[in-house]
Every structure is written in C-alpha cells, then in structure tokens.
Scaffold this motif. Sequence first.
Motif, PDB file in Angstrom:
ATOM      1  N   PHE A 136       3.976   5.469  -5.631  1.00  0.00           N
ATOM      2  CA  PHE A 136       4.027   5.185  -7.367  1.00  0.00           C
ATOM      3  C   PHE A 136       3.023   6.118  -7.779  1.00  0.00           C
ATOM      4  CE2 PHE A 136       3.158   2.919 -10.946  1.00  0.00           C
ATOM      5  CZ  PHE A 136       4.369   2.768 -11.768  1.00  0.00           C
ATOM      6  N   THR A 137       1.844   6.345  -7.115  1.00  0.00           N
ATOM      7  CA  THR A 137       0.807   7.259  -7.447  1.00  0.00           C
ATOM      8  C   THR A 137       1.289   8.789  -7.497  1.00  0.00           C
ATOM      9  OG1 THR A 137      -1.022   5.624  -6.851  1.00  0.00           O
ATOM     10  CG2 THR A 137      -1.656   7.858  -7.238  1.00  0.00           C
ATOM     11  N   THR A 138       1.960   9.005  -6.695  1.00  0.00           N
ATOM     12  CA  THR A 138       2.557  10.440  -6.451  1.00  0.00           C
ATOM     13  C   THR A 138       3.441  10.593  -7.687  1.00  0.00           C
ATOM     14  OG1 THR A 138       2.390  10.253  -3.970  1.00  0.00           O
ATOM     15  CG2 THR A 138       3.665  12.050  -5.063  1.00  0.00           C
ATOM     16  N   GLY A 139       4.158   9.813  -7.845  1.00  0.00           N
ATOM     17  CA  GLY A 139       5.145   9.868  -9.050  1.00  0.00           C
ATOM     18  C   GLY A 139       4.518  10.041 -10.529  1.00  0.00           C
ATOM     19  N   GLU A 142       1.081  -1.211  -0.071  1.00  0.00           N
ATOM     20  CA  GLU A 142       0.040  -0.021   0.020  1.00  0.00           C
ATOM     21  C   GLU A 142       0.927   1.226   0.096  1.00  0.00           C
ATOM     22  OE1 GLU A 142      -3.619   2.162  -0.306  1.00  0.00           O
ATOM     23  OE2 GLU A 142      -3.286   0.129  -0.385  1.00  0.00           O
ATOM     24  N   GLY A 143       1.724   1.249   0.782  1.00  0.00           N
ATOM     25  CA  GLY A 143       2.836   2.547   0.885  1.00  0.00           C
ATOM     26  C   GLY A 143       3.491   2.546  -0.645  1.00  0.00           C
ATOM     27  N   PHE A 144       3.878   1.735  -1.049  1.00  0.00           N
ATOM     28  CA  PHE A 144       4.508   1.524  -2.466  1.00  0.00           C
ATOM     29  C   PHE A 144       3.699   2.117  -3.544  1.00  0.00           C
ATOM     30  CE2 PHE A 144       4.840  -0.409  -6.707  1.00  0.00           C
ATOM     31  CZ  PHE A 144       5.998   0.048  -6.994  1.00  0.00           C
ATOM     32  N   LEU A 145       2.246   1.780  -3.521  1.00  0.00           N
ATOM     33  CA  LEU A 145       1.373   2.130  -4.397  1.00  0.00           C
ATOM     34  C   LEU A 145       0.941   3.487  -4.089  1.00  0.00           C
ATOM     35  CD1 LEU A 145      -1.446  -0.710  -4.179  1.00  0.00           C
ATOM     36  CD2 LEU A 145       0.392   0.014  -6.011  1.00  0.00           C
TER      37      LEU A 145
END
Length: 80
Positions: free
Chosen positions: A60-63, A54-57
């Motif tokens: 990644f969404t922010t990027g 979830e933290g990775f998502l």
Amino acid sequence: MNVIRVILTLVMIIICVIMTIIILMQEGKSQGLGAIAGGNSDTYWGKNKGRTMEGFLVKFTTGLVVAFFVLAILLNMHLF
C-alpha cells in the motif's frame, strides 16, 4: 482549470497524510538482537510476509508513493 488544480492539490495532501500514518504503522527493518544470535529469516513469517498485514502495508505504501510522484509531476507541469 483552476478547480482541477485545487482538487489535485487536496488529493496530494490526503495522500501525504495517509502515507505518513502508514509509514509510522510499519515495523522497523532491523532484526535487533536476533541477528546477533543467528536469527533465521526462513521462518513461517519470513516466507509468508506478503500475506500478512505488514506485507499489505508495504504494498500500500508503494502504491501511495507512486501516486504521490505522479501527482507531484502533474502539478509541477502546470497543465491545469
């Protein structure tokens, strides 16, 4: 110059599709009935959220959002 604009437009479309899929994969931010019962966010999962999927998502969404806005500005400036 027109080729660069087409390539940037295709990249923008790909980013939009990936961003839609990633956002739909994320969990909701509401705590549901756990908030009523006094659920505590200081659990193991709350402290280590950055290391989970979830933290990775979220990162990644922010990027993807940053890339989306940069491409939108570049395409709108008509430099290409």
